[in-house]
Scaffold this motif. Structure first.
Motif, PDB file in Angstrom:
ATOM      1  N   LEU A   1      43.420  20.730 -20.931  1.00 57.47           N
ATOM      2  CA  LEU A   1      43.972  21.474 -22.260  1.00 57.47           C
ATOM      3  C   LEU A   1      44.824  20.526 -22.905  1.00 57.47           C
ATOM      4  O   LEU A   1      45.560  21.054 -23.824  1.00 57.47           O
ATOM      5  CB  LEU A   1      44.036  22.670 -22.175  1.00 57.47           C
ATOM      6  N   ASP A   2      45.054  19.206 -22.150  1.00 55.22           N
ATOM      7  CA  ASP A   2      46.291  18.644 -22.626  1.00 55.22           C
ATOM      8  C   ASP A   2      47.687  19.120 -21.992  1.00 55.22           C
ATOM      9  O   ASP A   2      48.025  18.339 -21.181  1.00 55.22           O
ATOM     10  CB  ASP A   2      46.438  18.307 -24.308  1.00 55.22           C
ATOM     11  N   TYR A   3      47.975  20.201 -22.453  1.00 56.96           N
ATOM     12  CA  TYR A   3      49.360  20.840 -21.950  1.00 56.96           C
ATOM     13  C   TYR A   3      49.078  21.312 -20.426  1.00 56.96           C
ATOM     14  O   TYR A   3      50.150  21.803 -20.085  1.00 56.96           O
ATOM     15  CB  TYR A   3      49.948  21.768 -22.921  1.00 56.96           C
ATOM     16  N   LEU A   4      48.047  21.520 -20.316  1.00 53.41           N
ATOM     17  CA  LEU A   4      47.687  22.496 -18.834  1.00 53.41           C
ATOM     18  C   LEU A   4      46.266  21.792 -18.151  1.00 53.41           C
ATOM     19  O   LEU A   4      45.242  21.685 -18.967  1.00 53.41           O
ATOM     20  CB  LEU A   4      47.435  23.720 -18.930  1.00 53.41           C
ATOM     21  N   GLY A   5      46.425  21.577 -17.072  1.00 56.54           N
ATOM     22  CA  GLY A   5      45.272  21.303 -16.037  1.00 56.54           C
ATOM     23  C   GLY A   5      44.767  22.768 -15.206  1.00 56.54           C
ATOM     24  O   GLY A   5      45.806  23.165 -14.959  1.00 56.54           O
ATOM     25  N   TYR A   6      43.799  22.565 -15.256  1.00 59.88           N
ATOM     26  CA  TYR A   6      42.863  24.035 -14.499  1.00 59.88           C
ATOM     27  C   TYR A   6      41.962  23.594 -13.515  1.00 59.88           C
ATOM     28  O   TYR A   6      40.795  23.004 -13.923  1.00 59.88           O
ATOM     29  CB  TYR A   6      42.443  24.709 -15.532  1.00 59.88           C
ATOM     30  N   GLY A   7      41.924  23.976 -12.164  1.00 61.06           N
ATOM     31  CA  GLY A   7      41.105  23.807 -11.272  1.00 61.06           C
ATOM     32  C   GLY A   7      40.777  25.246 -10.451  1.00 61.06           C
ATOM     33  O   GLY A   7      41.817  25.794 -10.303  1.00 61.06           O
ATOM     34  N   ALA A   8      39.652  25.266 -10.289  1.00 57.51           N
ATOM     35  CA  ALA A   8      39.167  26.607  -9.747  1.00 57.51           C
ATOM     36  C   ALA A   8      37.895  26.432  -8.858  1.00 57.51           C
ATOM     37  O   ALA A   8      36.951  25.772  -9.090  1.00 57.51           O
ATOM     38  CB  ALA A   8      38.916  27.830 -10.744  1.00 57.51           C
ATOM     39  N   ALA A   9      37.861  27.267  -7.673  1.00 54.81           N
ATOM     40  CA  ALA A   9      37.012  27.271  -6.926  1.00 54.81           C
ATOM     41  C   ALA A   9      36.462  28.946  -6.538  1.00 54.81           C
ATOM     42  O   ALA A   9      37.374  29.577  -6.104  1.00 54.81           O
ATOM     43  CB  ALA A   9      36.990  26.626  -5.482  1.00 54.81           C
ATOM     44  N   TYR A  10      35.304  29.179  -6.487  1.00 58.66           N
ATOM     45  CA  TYR A  10      34.756  30.516  -5.934  1.00 58.66           C
ATOM     46  C   TYR A  10      33.548  30.312  -5.320  1.00 58.66           C
ATOM     47  O   TYR A  10      32.542  29.565  -5.611  1.00 58.66           O
ATOM     48  CB  TYR A  10      34.461  31.147  -7.501  1.00 58.66           C
ATOM     49  N   PHE A  11      33.379  31.173  -4.139  1.00 57.19           N
ATOM     50  CA  PHE A  11      32.562  30.926  -3.198  1.00 57.19           C
ATOM     51  C   PHE A  11      32.086  32.507  -2.876  1.00 57.19           C
ATOM     52  O   PHE A  11      32.738  33.509  -2.679  1.00 57.19           O
ATOM     53  CB  PHE A  11      32.830  30.429  -2.029  1.00 57.19           C
ATOM     54  N   LEU A  12      30.511  32.717  -2.917  1.00 56.72           N
ATOM     55  CA  LEU A  12      30.033  34.032  -2.625  1.00 56.72           C
ATOM     56  C   LEU A  12      28.908  33.740  -1.640  1.00 56.72           C
ATOM     57  O   LEU A  12      27.912  33.040  -1.596  1.00 56.72           O
ATOM     58  CB  LEU A  12      29.344  34.452  -4.044  1.00 56.72           C
ATOM     59  N   ASP A  13      29.209  34.585  -0.417  1.00 52.56           N
ATOM     60  CA  ASP A  13      28.106  34.844   0.455  1.00 52.56           C
ATOM     61  C   ASP A  13      27.146  35.830  -0.089  1.00 52.56           C
ATOM     62  O   ASP A  13      27.550  36.898   0.150  1.00 52.56           O
ATOM     63  CB  ASP A  13      28.891  34.948   1.648  1.00 52.56           C
ATOM     64  N   LEU A  14      25.607  35.476  -0.216  1.00 53.56           N
ATOM     65  CA  LEU A  14      24.872  36.201  -0.761  1.00 53.56           C
ATOM     66  C   LEU A  14      24.345  37.449   0.285  1.00 53.56           C
ATOM     67  O   LEU A  14      24.154  38.513  -0.059  1.00 53.56           O
ATOM     68  CB  LEU A  14      23.723  35.779  -1.593  1.00 53.56           C
ATOM     69  N   ASP A  15      24.534  37.176   1.606  1.00 54.36           N
ATOM     70  CA  ASP A  15      24.142  37.996   2.624  1.00 54.36           C
ATOM     71  C   ASP A  15      25.035  39.095   2.836  1.00 54.36           C
ATOM     72  O   ASP A  15      24.686  40.344   2.827  1.00 54.36           O
ATOM     73  CB  ASP A  15      23.965  37.280   4.075  1.00 54.36           C
ATOM     74  N   SER A  16      26.432  38.645   2.961  1.00 58.82           N
ATOM     75  CA  SER A  16      27.276  39.777   3.145  1.00 58.82           C
ATOM     76  C   SER A  16      27.996  40.333   1.831  1.00 58.82           C
ATOM     77  O   SER A  16      28.656  41.506   2.159  1.00 58.82           O
ATOM     78  CB  SER A  16      28.430  39.035   3.895  1.00 58.82           C
ATOM     79  N   GLY A  17      27.923  39.547   0.608  1.00 60.15           N
ATOM     80  CA  GLY A  17      28.523  40.090  -0.438  1.00 60.15           C
ATOM     81  C   GLY A  17      30.000  39.521  -0.567  1.00 60.15           C
ATOM     82  O   GLY A  17      30.654  39.782  -1.526  1.00 60.15           O
ATOM     83  N   ARG A  18      30.489  38.837   0.499  1.00 57.92           N
ATOM     84  CA  ARG A  18      31.796  38.521   0.599  1.00 57.92           C
ATOM     85  C   ARG A  18      32.252  37.359  -0.186  1.00 57.92           C
ATOM     86  O   ARG A  18      31.375  36.333  -0.355  1.00 57.92           O
ATOM     87  CB  ARG A  18      32.209  38.070   1.977  1.00 57.92           C
ATOM     88  N   ALA A  19      33.422  37.352  -1.095  1.00 59.57           N
ATOM     89  CA  ALA A  19      33.563  36.377  -1.915  1.00 59.57           C
ATOM     90  C   ALA A  19      35.041  36.062  -1.923  1.00 59.57           C
ATOM     91  O   ALA A  19      36.052  36.803  -1.766  1.00 59.57           O
ATOM     92  CB  ALA A  19      33.224  36.899  -3.575  1.00 59.57           C
ATOM     93  N   VAL A  20      35.543  34.952  -2.254  1.00 60.37           N
ATOM     94  CA  VAL A  20      36.864  34.475  -2.026  1.00 60.37           C
ATOM     95  C   VAL A  20      36.940  33.280  -3.371  1.00 60.37           C
ATOM     96  O   VAL A  20      36.019  32.553  -3.670  1.00 60.37           O
ATOM     97  CB  VAL A  20      36.981  33.533  -0.742  1.00 60.37           C
ATOM     98  N   ALA A  21      37.951  33.206  -3.690  1.00 56.57           N
ATOM     99  CA  ALA A  21      38.532  32.324  -4.916  1.00 56.57           C
ATOM    100  C   ALA A  21      39.849  31.742  -4.852  1.00 56.57           C
ATOM    101  O   ALA A  21      40.627  32.560  -4.233  1.00 56.57           O
ATOM    102  CB  ALA A  21      38.182  33.302  -6.129  1.00 56.57           C
ATOM    103  N   HIS A  22      39.997  30.633  -5.484  1.00 58.82           N
ATOM    104  CA  HIS A  22      41.415  29.982  -5.537  1.00 58.82           C
ATOM    105  C   HIS A  22      41.625  29.418  -7.053  1.00 58.82           C
ATOM    106  O   HIS A  22      40.587  28.433  -7.263  1.00 58.82           O
ATOM    107  CB  HIS A  22      41.781  29.240  -4.581  1.00 58.82           C
ATOM    108  N   THR A  23      42.526  29.718  -7.595  1.00 56.52           N
ATOM    109  CA  THR A  23      42.734  28.824  -8.747  1.00 56.52           C
ATOM    110  C   THR A  23      44.334  28.185  -8.789  1.00 56.52           C
ATOM    111  O   THR A  23      44.956  28.887  -8.322  1.00 56.52           O
ATOM    112  CB  THR A  23      42.817  29.819  -9.998  1.00 56.52           C
TER     113      THR A  23
END
Length: 336
Positions: free
Chosen positions: A68-90
Protein backbone atom coordinates in the motif's frame (compact mmCIF):
# COMPACT_ATOMS: atom_id res chain seq x y z
CA UNK A 1 7.23 10.28 -26.04
CA UNK A 2 6.61 8.32 -22.85
CA UNK A 3 9.86 6.36 -22.46
CA UNK A 4 8.16 3.73 -20.31
CA UNK A 5 5.54 3.01 -22.95
CA UNK A 6 8.05 2.98 -25.81
CA UNK A 7 10.25 0.44 -24.00
CA UNK A 8 7.50 -2.14 -23.38
CA UNK A 9 7.87 -5.61 -24.89
CA UNK A 10 6.00 -6.31 -28.14
CA UNK A 11 2.31 -6.98 -27.58
CA UNK A 12 2.30 -5.35 -24.13
CA UNK A 13 0.52 -2.04 -23.51
CA UNK A 14 0.77 0.42 -20.62
CA UNK A 15 -1.88 0.85 -17.94
CA UNK A 16 -0.95 4.49 -17.21
CA UNK A 17 0.90 7.41 -18.78
CA UNK A 18 4.11 8.86 -17.29
CA UNK A 19 2.06 10.83 -14.72
CA UNK A 20 0.04 7.84 -13.51
CA UNK A 21 -3.16 8.75 -15.36
CA UNK A 22 -5.18 5.78 -16.57
CA UNK A 23 -4.90 5.41 -20.34
CA UNK A 24 -8.30 5.10 -22.06
CA UNK A 25 -6.94 2.36 -24.35
CA UNK A 26 -6.24 0.17 -21.30
CA UNK A 27 -9.88 0.15 -20.14
CA UNK A 28 -11.76 -3.03 -20.89
CA UNK A 29 -11.53 -6.78 -20.74
CA UNK A 30 -9.34 -9.52 -22.20
CA UNK A 31 -8.85 -13.26 -21.72
CA UNK A 32 -5.04 -12.98 -21.45
CA UNK A 33 -2.77 -10.52 -19.58
CA UNK A 34 -1.70 -7.79 -22.03
CA UNK A 35 -0.66 -4.83 -19.86
CA UNK A 36 2.27 -3.47 -17.92
CA UNK A 37 0.61 -2.52 -14.62
CA UNK A 38 3.17 0.08 -13.48
CA UNK A 39 1.60 3.12 -11.77
CA UNK A 40 3.90 6.18 -11.67
CA UNK A 41 3.24 8.81 -8.99
CA UNK A 42 0.23 8.60 -6.65
CA UNK A 43 2.51 7.69 -3.73
CA UNK A 44 0.41 6.69 -0.74
CA UNK A 45 -2.67 5.95 -2.86
CA UNK A 46 -1.42 3.04 -4.97
CA UNK A 47 -2.61 -0.47 -4.17
CA UNK A 48 -0.79 -3.63 -5.23
CA UNK A 49 -2.37 -6.92 -4.20
CA UNK A 50 -1.57 -10.59 -4.91
CA UNK A 51 -3.83 -13.15 -3.25
CA UNK A 52 -3.46 -16.89 -3.77
CA UNK A 53 -5.92 -19.54 -2.66
CA UNK A 54 -5.03 -23.25 -2.83
CA UNK A 55 -7.86 -25.77 -2.59
CA UNK A 56 -7.47 -29.53 -2.11
CA UNK A 57 -10.02 -32.15 -0.94
CA UNK A 58 -8.47 -32.20 2.57
CA UNK A 59 -7.07 -28.69 3.14
CA UNK A 60 -7.01 -25.10 1.92
CA UNK A 61 -4.33 -22.41 2.05
CA UNK A 62 -4.82 -18.67 1.58
CA UNK A 63 -1.83 -16.34 1.01
CA UNK A 64 -1.86 -12.55 0.64
CA UNK A 65 0.88 -10.08 -0.24
CA UNK A 66 -0.13 -6.41 -0.38
CA UNK A 67 1.85 -3.20 -0.93
CA UNK A 68 0.00 0.00 0.00
CA UNK A 69 3.11 2.23 -0.34
CA UNK A 70 3.05 3.23 3.33
CA UNK A 71 2.45 -0.34 4.52
CA UNK A 72 3.28 -3.89 3.46
CA UNK A 73 1.04 -6.78 4.42
CA UNK A 74 1.69 -10.51 4.36
CA UNK A 75 -0.78 -13.13 5.55
CA UNK A 76 -1.13 -16.92 5.61
CA UNK A 77 -4.20 -18.93 6.60
CA UNK A 78 -4.41 -22.74 6.66
CA UNK A 79 -7.55 -24.83 7.11
CA UNK A 80 -7.65 -28.60 7.71
CA UNK A 81 -10.98 -29.65 6.17
CA UNK A 82 -11.03 -33.01 7.98
CA UNK A 83 -10.67 -31.66 11.52
CA UNK A 84 -11.86 -28.09 10.97
CA UNK A 85 -8.70 -26.76 12.61
CA UNK A 86 -7.48 -23.41 11.26
CA UNK A 87 -4.35 -21.36 11.92
CA UNK A 88 -3.37 -17.91 10.68
CA UNK A 89 -0.57 -15.37 10.82
CA UNK A 90 -0.53 -11.74 9.66
CA UNK A 91 2.57 -9.57 9.41
CA UNK A 92 2.78 -5.81 8.72
CA UNK A 93 5.85 -3.96 7.43
CA UNK A 94 6.27 -0.17 7.38
CA UNK A 95 6.65 1.28 3.87
CA UNK A 96 6.28 -2.22 2.44
CA UNK A 97 9.85 -3.27 3.25
CA UNK A 98 10.47 -6.86 2.16
CA UNK A 99 7.43 -6.80 -0.13
CA UNK A 100 8.23 -7.42 -3.79
CA UNK A 101 5.29 -7.18 -6.19
CA UNK A 102 5.83 -6.92 -9.98
CA UNK A 103 4.03 -5.04 -12.76
CA UNK A 104 2.79 -8.27 -14.35
CA UNK A 105 0.70 -11.19 -13.02
CA UNK A 106 3.15 -13.65 -14.60
CA UNK A 107 6.30 -12.61 -12.70
CA UNK A 108 7.92 -13.69 -9.42
CA UNK A 109 6.80 -12.02 -6.19
CA UNK A 110 7.57 -12.35 -2.49
CA UNK A 111 7.10 -11.18 1.10
CA UNK A 112 10.08 -11.45 3.45
CA UNK A 113 9.94 -11.17 7.24
CA UNK A 114 11.57 -13.33 9.95
CA UNK A 115 8.13 -14.52 11.08
CA UNK A 116 6.62 -15.07 7.60
CA UNK A 117 8.21 -15.75 4.23
CA UNK A 118 6.18 -16.18 1.07
CA UNK A 119 7.95 -16.62 -2.24
CA UNK A 120 6.59 -17.33 -5.73
CA UNK A 121 9.27 -17.90 -8.36
CA UNK A 122 8.05 -17.82 -11.97
CA UNK A 123 9.40 -20.30 -14.53
CA UNK A 124 8.21 -21.05 -18.08
CA UNK A 125 4.77 -22.61 -17.73
CA UNK A 126 4.86 -22.95 -13.96
CA UNK A 127 5.40 -21.25 -10.62
CA UNK A 128 7.35 -22.48 -7.58
CA UNK A 129 5.59 -21.50 -4.33
CA UNK A 130 7.37 -21.64 -0.96
CA UNK A 131 6.01 -20.60 2.45
CA UNK A 132 7.75 -20.62 5.84
CA UNK A 133 6.33 -19.45 9.17
CA UNK A 134 8.16 -20.51 12.36
CA UNK A 135 5.09 -20.00 14.54
CA UNK A 136 1.57 -20.14 13.15
CA UNK A 137 -0.92 -21.27 15.75
CA UNK A 138 1.98 -22.49 17.92
CA UNK A 139 3.54 -24.69 15.23
CA UNK A 140 5.92 -24.17 12.29
CA UNK A 141 4.47 -24.23 8.78
CA UNK A 142 6.38 -25.08 5.62
CA UNK A 143 4.96 -25.44 2.12
CA UNK A 144 6.66 -26.46 -1.13
CA UNK A 145 4.20 -26.33 -4.02
CA UNK A 146 4.37 -26.17 -7.82
CA UNK A 147 1.67 -24.37 -9.78
CA UNK A 148 1.17 -25.15 -13.47
CA UNK A 149 0.11 -22.44 -15.91
CA UNK A 150 -1.33 -24.35 -18.89
CA UNK A 151 -1.01 -22.43 -22.15
CA UNK A 152 -4.67 -23.06 -23.07
CA UNK A 153 -6.11 -21.69 -19.81
CA UNK A 154 -7.88 -18.31 -20.12
CA UNK A 155 -8.06 -15.70 -17.35
CA UNK A 156 -10.12 -12.63 -16.46
CA UNK A 157 -8.13 -9.44 -17.16
CA UNK A 158 -10.10 -6.28 -16.46
CA UNK A 159 -9.36 -2.55 -16.19
CA UNK A 160 -12.20 -0.39 -14.87
CA UNK A 161 -12.34 3.33 -14.06
CA UNK A 162 -13.68 4.16 -10.59
CA UNK A 163 -15.12 7.40 -9.17
CA UNK A 164 -12.78 10.25 -8.29
CA UNK A 165 -10.16 9.54 -11.00
CA UNK A 166 -9.47 6.18 -9.39
CA UNK A 167 -9.15 2.90 -11.27
CA UNK A 168 -8.81 -0.83 -10.74
CA UNK A 169 -6.88 -3.39 -12.80
CA UNK A 170 -7.03 -7.11 -12.15
CA UNK A 171 -6.03 -10.51 -13.45
CA UNK A 172 -8.04 -13.45 -12.07
CA UNK A 173 -6.45 -16.81 -12.82
CA UNK A 174 -8.44 -19.85 -11.70
CA UNK A 175 -8.15 -23.62 -11.91
CA UNK A 176 -4.35 -23.79 -12.06
CA UNK A 177 -3.25 -27.40 -11.33
CA UNK A 178 -1.02 -27.65 -8.27
CA UNK A 179 1.19 -30.34 -6.75
CA UNK A 180 3.50 -30.63 -3.75
CA UNK A 181 3.07 -30.77 0.00
CA UNK A 182 2.67 -28.77 3.19
CA UNK A 183 3.80 -29.52 6.75
CA UNK A 184 2.21 -28.02 9.86
CA UNK A 185 4.01 -29.15 12.99
CA UNK A 186 4.24 -32.94 12.74
CA UNK A 187 1.41 -33.30 10.24
CA UNK A 188 2.09 -33.73 6.54
CA UNK A 189 -0.41 -32.72 3.83
CA UNK A 190 -0.20 -33.64 0.14
CA UNK A 191 -1.96 -32.19 -2.89
CA UNK A 192 -4.35 -34.71 -4.47
CA UNK A 193 -3.48 -35.16 -8.13
CA UNK A 194 -6.17 -33.81 -10.46
CA UNK A 195 -8.25 -32.45 -7.56
CA UNK A 196 -6.04 -29.61 -6.28
CA UNK A 197 -6.06 -26.11 -7.74
CA UNK A 198 -4.48 -22.71 -7.21
CA UNK A 199 -6.08 -19.38 -8.00
CA UNK A 200 -4.54 -15.91 -8.24
CA UNK A 201 -6.25 -12.59 -7.54
CA UNK A 202 -3.85 -9.96 -8.93
CA UNK A 203 -4.97 -6.38 -8.29
CA UNK A 204 -3.36 -3.02 -9.07
CA UNK A 205 -4.76 0.47 -9.01
CA UNK A 206 -5.54 3.74 -7.34
CA UNK A 207 -8.53 2.77 -5.25
CA UNK A 208 -11.07 4.95 -3.41
CA UNK A 209 -10.31 5.75 0.23
CA UNK A 210 -13.50 3.91 1.21
CA UNK A 211 -13.85 0.60 -0.62
CA UNK A 212 -16.08 -2.44 -0.30
CA UNK A 213 -16.63 -5.54 -2.39
CA UNK A 214 -17.79 -9.15 -2.33
CA UNK A 215 -16.08 -11.82 -4.38
CA UNK A 216 -16.55 -15.57 -4.83
CA UNK A 217 -14.57 -18.16 -6.78
CA UNK A 218 -14.26 -21.91 -7.21
CA UNK A 219 -12.54 -24.48 -9.41
CA UNK A 220 -13.39 -28.12 -10.16
CA UNK A 221 -11.98 -30.97 -12.25
CA UNK A 222 -12.54 -30.79 -15.99
CA UNK A 223 -11.60 -27.13 -16.25
CA UNK A 224 -14.87 -25.94 -14.67
CA UNK A 225 -14.57 -22.74 -12.63
CA UNK A 226 -16.33 -19.51 -11.76
CA UNK A 227 -15.35 -15.99 -10.69
CA UNK A 228 -17.99 -13.60 -9.37
CA UNK A 229 -17.86 -10.10 -7.89
CA UNK A 230 -20.17 -7.31 -6.81
CA UNK A 231 -19.92 -3.85 -5.24
CA UNK A 232 -16.52 -3.01 -6.72
CA UNK A 233 -16.63 -2.10 -10.42
CA UNK A 234 -20.42 -1.70 -10.58
CA UNK A 235 -20.26 2.03 -11.41
CA UNK A 236 -18.08 1.39 -14.49
CA UNK A 237 -20.54 -0.94 -16.23
CA UNK A 238 -17.77 -3.57 -16.39
CA UNK A 239 -17.70 -6.82 -14.43
CA UNK A 240 -15.17 -9.52 -13.57
CA UNK A 241 -17.87 -12.21 -13.72
CA UNK A 242 -16.84 -15.23 -15.77
CA UNK A 243 -17.25 -18.98 -16.14
CA UNK A 244 -14.74 -21.57 -17.36
CA UNK A 245 -15.72 -24.67 -19.34
CA UNK A 246 -12.83 -26.99 -20.16
CA UNK A 247 -10.44 -24.16 -19.36
CA UNK A 248 -12.06 -21.82 -21.92
CA UNK A 249 -13.53 -18.64 -20.51
CA UNK A 250 -17.08 -17.44 -21.05
CA UNK A 251 -17.58 -13.81 -20.05
CA UNK A 252 -20.65 -12.82 -18.02
CA UNK A 253 -21.73 -9.25 -18.70
CA UNK A 254 -24.74 -9.40 -16.38
CA UNK A 255 -24.51 -8.76 -12.60
CA UNK A 256 -24.36 -11.74 -10.27
CA UNK A 257 -26.46 -11.54 -7.12
CA UNK A 258 -24.51 -12.73 -4.07
CA UNK A 259 -26.80 -13.06 -1.03
CA UNK A 260 -26.47 -14.76 2.34
CA UNK A 261 -29.27 -15.78 4.65
CA UNK A 262 -29.30 -13.28 7.56
CA UNK A 263 -28.27 -13.74 11.18
CA UNK A 264 -25.98 -16.75 10.76
CA UNK A 265 -22.24 -16.38 10.01
CA UNK A 266 -22.04 -19.84 8.40
CA UNK A 267 -25.40 -19.69 6.61
CA UNK A 268 -25.46 -20.67 2.91
CA UNK A 269 -25.05 -18.06 0.17
CA UNK A 270 -26.95 -17.90 -3.12
CA UNK A 271 -25.30 -16.79 -6.36
CA UNK A 272 -27.67 -16.16 -9.25
CA UNK A 273 -28.05 -14.25 -12.51
CA UNK A 274 -31.28 -13.06 -14.10
CA UNK A 275 -30.41 -15.04 -17.25
CA UNK A 276 -30.08 -18.25 -15.13
CA UNK A 277 -26.55 -18.97 -16.37
CA UNK A 278 -25.51 -19.09 -12.70
CA UNK A 279 -27.60 -20.91 -10.08
CA UNK A 280 -25.29 -21.86 -7.24
CA UNK A 281 -25.38 -22.40 -3.49
CA UNK A 282 -22.20 -21.82 -1.50
CA UNK A 283 -22.12 -23.70 1.82
CA UNK A 284 -19.40 -22.34 4.14
CA UNK A 285 -17.30 -24.69 6.23
CA UNK A 286 -15.19 -22.07 8.01
CA UNK A 287 -15.03 -18.29 8.43
CA UNK A 288 -11.73 -16.44 8.68
CA UNK A 289 -11.69 -12.79 9.77
CA UNK A 290 -8.77 -10.36 9.54
CA UNK A 291 -8.60 -6.61 10.09
CA UNK A 292 -5.06 -5.18 9.83
CA UNK A 293 -4.94 -1.56 11.02
CA UNK A 294 -2.53 1.36 10.88
CA UNK A 295 -3.93 4.47 12.59
CA UNK A 296 -7.16 5.44 10.77
CA UNK A 297 -6.57 2.93 7.95
CA UNK A 298 -7.85 -0.65 7.95
CA UNK A 299 -9.02 -3.52 5.76
CA UNK A 300 -11.78 -5.52 7.42
CA UNK A 301 -12.01 -8.83 5.54
CA UNK A 302 -14.18 -11.87 6.08
CA UNK A 303 -13.37 -14.94 4.01
CA UNK A 304 -15.52 -18.07 4.00
CA UNK A 305 -14.21 -21.43 2.79
CA UNK A 306 -16.53 -24.17 1.63
CA UNK A 307 -18.25 -25.87 -1.31
CA UNK A 308 -20.32 -24.80 -4.31
CA UNK A 309 -23.26 -26.80 -5.68
CA UNK A 310 -25.75 -26.07 -8.43
CA UNK A 311 -25.82 -25.50 -12.17
CA UNK A 312 -23.96 -23.36 -14.70
CA UNK A 313 -25.07 -22.81 -18.28
CA UNK A 314 -22.59 -22.50 -21.11
CA UNK A 315 -23.00 -19.87 -23.86
CA UNK A 316 -24.83 -22.44 -26.03
CA UNK A 317 -27.27 -23.27 -23.21
CA UNK A 318 -25.76 -26.56 -22.04
CA UNK A 319 -26.36 -27.27 -18.34
CA UNK A 320 -23.16 -28.09 -16.44
CA UNK A 321 -23.64 -29.47 -12.90
CA UNK A 322 -21.41 -28.25 -10.06
CA UNK A 323 -21.10 -30.69 -7.14
CA UNK A 324 -18.98 -30.19 -4.02
CA UNK A 325 -16.63 -27.79 -5.80
CA UNK A 326 -14.17 -26.26 -3.35
CA UNK A 327 -13.91 -22.50 -3.23
CA UNK A 328 -14.32 -19.40 -1.16
CA UNK A 329 -16.25 -16.17 -0.75
CA UNK A 330 -14.81 -12.94 0.64
CA UNK A 331 -16.28 -9.62 1.74
CA UNK A 332 -14.06 -6.60 2.43
CA UNK A 333 -14.71 -3.11 3.81
CA UNK A 334 -11.63 -0.90 3.80
CA UNK A 335 -10.49 2.62 4.59
CA UNK A 336 -7.07 2.90 3.00
Amino acid sequence: MNSHISSLPPGVSALCDAHGKLLPAAVGWSSRPRLDYAIPGHFGRRKRWNHWCITTPRWMLSLTIADLDYLGYGAAYFLDLDSGRAVAHTQLRAFARGCQLPNSPLESHSFQHPRLQIRMDAHPGRLSLRVEAPDIGGQPLQAALDVLRPAHLDSVNLVAPLPGRCFHATSRQLGLPISGSLRLGERHYECSSGLSFASLDFGRGVWPLHSHWTRAAFAAPGGIAGNFGSGWTDSSGLTENALWFGGRLAKLDRPVRIDQEPNAPLAPWRLTTACRRVELTFTPRQLHQACPRLGPFYADTRQWFGRFDGVLRSPDGECVPVTNALGWLGATHARW
